[in-house]
Every structure is written in C-alpha cells, then in structure tokens.
Design an enzyme around this catalytic site. Structure first.
Site, mmCIF file in Angstrom:
data_model
loop_
_atom_site.group_PDB
_atom_site.id
_atom_site.type_symbol
_atom_site.label_atom_id
_atom_site.label_comp_id
_atom_site.label_asym_id
_atom_site.label_seq_id
_atom_site.Cartn_x
_atom_site.Cartn_y
_atom_site.Cartn_z
ATOM 1 N N GLY A 264 2.672 46.000 8.858
ATOM 2 C CA GLY A 264 3.199 47.342 8.890
ATOM 3 C C GLY A 264 2.698 48.079 10.116
ATOM 4 O O GLY A 264 2.116 47.483 11.031
ATOM 5 N N HIS B 180 3.745 39.123 4.564
ATOM 6 C CA HIS B 180 4.204 38.909 3.198
ATOM 7 C C HIS B 180 3.484 37.714 2.577
ATOM 8 O O HIS B 180 3.068 36.785 3.278
ATOM 9 C CB HIS B 180 5.715 38.679 3.169
ATOM 10 C CG HIS B 180 6.528 39.899 3.479
ATOM 11 N ND1 HIS B 180 7.476 40.409 2.630
ATOM 12 C CD2 HIS B 180 6.526 40.722 4.564
ATOM 13 C CE1 HIS B 180 8.016 41.487 3.161
ATOM 14 N NE2 HIS B 180 7.454 41.685 4.346
ATOM 15 N N LEU C 188 -0.090 41.478 12.304
ATOM 16 C CA LEU C 188 0.349 42.846 12.086
ATOM 17 C C LEU C 188 0.866 43.002 10.668
ATOM 18 O O LEU C 188 1.599 42.146 10.151
ATOM 19 C CB LEU C 188 1.452 43.226 13.086
ATOM 20 C CG LEU C 188 1.003 43.419 14.542
ATOM 21 C CD1 LEU C 188 2.218 43.609 15.450
ATOM 22 C CD2 LEU C 188 0.058 44.601 14.680
ATOM 23 N N ASP D 229 7.980 51.762 9.305
ATOM 24 C CA ASP D 229 7.330 50.664 8.582
ATOM 25 C C ASP D 229 5.954 51.119 8.098
ATOM 26 O O ASP D 229 4.976 50.358 8.102
ATOM 27 C CB ASP D 229 7.208 49.425 9.462
ATOM 28 C CG ASP D 229 6.996 48.136 8.653
ATOM 29 O OD1 ASP D 229 7.243 48.147 7.427
ATOM 30 O OD2 ASP D 229 6.572 47.132 9.241
ATOM 31 N N HIS E 44 13.209 45.472 11.457
ATOM 32 C CA HIS E 44 12.221 45.557 12.540
ATOM 33 C C HIS E 44 12.481 44.513 13.635
ATOM 34 O O HIS E 44 11.819 43.495 13.747
ATOM 35 C CB HIS E 44 10.775 45.534 12.049
ATOM 36 C CG HIS E 44 10.414 44.555 10.984
ATOM 37 N ND1 HIS E 44 10.689 43.213 11.050
ATOM 38 C CD2 HIS E 44 9.752 44.738 9.804
ATOM 39 C CE1 HIS E 44 10.220 42.603 9.975
ATOM 40 N NE2 HIS E 44 9.648 43.510 9.208
#
Length: 376
Positions: free
Chosen positions: A313, A144, A311, A278, A219
């Site tokens: 997604g 993000h 990582l 995801d 997640h």
C-alpha cells in the site's frame, strides 16, 4: 425561487474540467453551487474572501484499504467504515471505495454486508466497495497473502452478482489467470467494475480480458507484467486498449515520474489515468506500523513495506499525489485535479454528487492545507 446563501471570492474555482480565475462560487439555499462573475453576486448575499488557493469538489478515491489507524480487513464493519471515511474526509476525500485486500470467504462476505449496511444507513463518504482479490495471481501477489489467492468458482461469481444488486458501485480486481473471460463478461454485464491487477498475464490475454468487459487496471505498473520490447504485458495492454482506464499511485515511490509521463503519453484513451491513494491504516493517523493478515507493515520515509521491503500500500494523500503529478510529472494542474475528482467519479455506475456545497472544499495555494467550505 432558490435564493443565494453565500458567495466565495479570491480563490480559483475548479468545475471538474476547467479552472476559473476571477470568478465567484455562489452557494444557493438548496445546496447547489454556481460559478459566476463577481459583479453578479446579489447585493444582499454574504461574501467570504479567500486568500488564493482552489475551490473544488472533494476527491474520489477508488482504492482505500484503511485509515484512522485501522484496516478494513481487520474489522469489516460499519463502525470501521465510518472511521476510515472520516479519516479520509479530513484529507479532502469526499467519496471512497473501501477496499478489502485478499482475505477469506467469510471476511469477504462480512465486507459485502458492512458496505451494504453502510449504504443503507447513509454513512458519509462510503459509495461502494472494492474487492482486491482473492482471484489474483500468486506470481504477482505483492503484499497479498498467497495462501488465500484462488481461482473464481461459480459460487464466487453468484455471490458477486448478488452483491452488485445491493452495492451499485462494486469494483473487483482480478487476474486473468484466476478468472475466465466468460466470468469477466458476466460481471461487467451486471455492472461490476472489473479491473485487472496482480497479474503476470501477457498482452494478448490482457487485451482479451479488456474486450470481455474489464474496464480498468489496478495500480498501473505495480504487481503486474511489465512492458518490454517484445512482450508488452498487462502494462502495455492497459495503455493500448482505449476502453481501459488505469488507477495510479502517484507518490514517486511506486512509479517513477518519468514512467508516469511515458504512460500518460502512451495511453490511447478515451479512458484515462486516474489517481488512487491505495491508503492503509496510516492515513489520517500517526501510527508507525500495523498488521495485515498477521504480517507487520512498517511506515518509514513515506513508504509502507513488509519486513522484506515489499511495498504494502501507500502512505499517500490525494493532495500529495496531485503535487507529484504537477511538480514532478508536469501534468497540467487542471488535468491532475480531474484525475482525483471527475475521472474516477466517471468510473462509477452511481457517481457521488459533485459541486454541491457540502462536498466543496478549499485547497491552499501549495495544496498543503484544506478546509470544507462549511468550515471556512
């Protein structure tokens, strides 16, 4: 009287909890289905014989960032939603929560409008919205954009409470560092599915947030404080709090199968672990890279990463996740199937119809091929 329209034999049938062997799936003229013994098929009913595999309802995925070569963040419109939903339907998923990753207030508003319009128009596969941010922790931001992460303000809360009036299945991933327990309680009371994620909070803080009404962890293990001997973190709280379910990316990349086994054994229930993909723009497409908030995401060897290796997604489908759960984690097949269907559906305030003919599909024996029964 409702008439039998067709029957399917030769495959195992999953009813959401149990796998039935040596039975038939009867499709009625009103679109409903029924599991019966082969001897009970009406004599005048057309019968389709399948070569093994499993008949089951389409998957339910509560975390879908994109598909068909496009990200929801790129263009939060009804057209994008239709493209993403179609891509996932081609992978066996009948119901998705399109997910907006941390973005600007204007993009968030556009996402809410797009999903509201898609629901009004009956766009197939769209059952709600998942807002993953912006009220997260910069310390656990993952892929993000940290510059867009911010605390929840009163105006943000009012916007979410208004949105859930139009989007019954509204899920929000938040971090306790950026929201108060009073805000969590207000959202939960309004019917919003509050999930904790992208957080570095400690065990006690997470448990208090779950007590306030948060129902889920986003997640599990990824982008959250880990379980340690003297500091159980958000991972420990999610598994220890009986009212907290956990989404899981079961690609054997985000979480090692041994840790998944440990989590399943530790989870206190009755809320359970369910599967999410995801998925990003790559789902149902051949694209090898795409952009998120101006940063390139690379696709290679089953991974999606930023240039620095973070990582971003997952490059994962539900059948792949089920195979990991069954073959590597050693989860019973019935349970793994439920983690992709009935368990996530049960998280929703308005769950999608299941076991109707237009939402039933056939999975091959090795779960490498699928077809909707209307196509058989």
């Amino acid at each position: 009287m409702t008439q039998a329209q067709s029957a399917y034999i030769g495959a195992r049938i999953f009813d959401g909890a149990t796998l039935w062997d040596d039975h038939a799936l009867l499709v009625l003229s009103d679109g409903e289905t029924r599991i019966i013994g082969p001897q009970d098929i009406p004599s005048d009913c057309p019968t389709h014989s399948l070569d093994g595999g499993i008949l089951l309802s389409g998957f339910v995925d509560l975390q879908v960032n994109g598909g068909g070569g496009i990200m929801f963040n790129d263009a939060p419109t009804v057209k994008t939603l239709a493209t993403v939903a179609a891509a996932h339907r081609g992978l066996g998923t009948a119901a998705i929560l399109p997910t907006l990753i941390t973005d600007t207030p204007s993009q968030t508003a556009a996402a809410i409008k797009a999903v509201t319009d898609a629901l009004d128009q009956g766009i197939s596969g769209i059952v709600g919205l998942h807002l993953e941010g912006p009220h997260l922790s910069v310390a656990r931001k993952g892929a993000h954009d940290g510059t867009l992460i911010r605390p929840m303000q009163d105006s943000d809360l009012r916007g979410m409470l208004d949105a859930v009036d139009h989007i019954p299945n509204l899920m929000m991933t938040v971090a306790p560092e950026s929201v108060t327990n009073a805000q969590i309680r207000a959202m939960a009371d309004a019917g919003i599915i509050v999930s904790l994620g992208h957080s570095d909070c400690d065990y006690d803080t997470a448990m208090a947030a779950f007590d306030a009404g948060a129902r889920c962890a986003t997640h599990l293990f990824n982008a959250m404080s880990q379980a340690q001997a003297r500091a159980p973190g958000l991972v420990g709280a999610a598994l220890d709090h009986g009212g907290a379910a956990s989404g899981l990316i079961a690609d054997a990349v985000h979480v090692h199968p041994a840790m998944i086994r440990a989590a399943l054994a530790a989870n206190q229930g009755p809320s359970e672990v369910f599967l999410v993909t995801d998925a990003m723009a790559t789902a149902g497409s051949d694209v090898t890279s795409f952009h998120l908030n101006g940063r390139e995401i690379l696709r290679s060897d089953g991974r999606l990463t930023l240039a620095d290796g973070t990582l971003a997604g997952a490059d994962l489908t539900m059948p792949q996740a089920i195979r990991v759960m069954v073959e590597q984690v050693k989860d019973p097949l019935e349970k793994a199937l439920a983690r992709a269907t009935t368990i996530p559906a049960g998280m929703l305030r308005c769950p999608p119809s299941q076991n109707r003919a237009d939402e039933m599909m056939w999975l091959s024996q090795g779960m490498t091929k699928m077809s909707w029964i209307a196509e058989l």
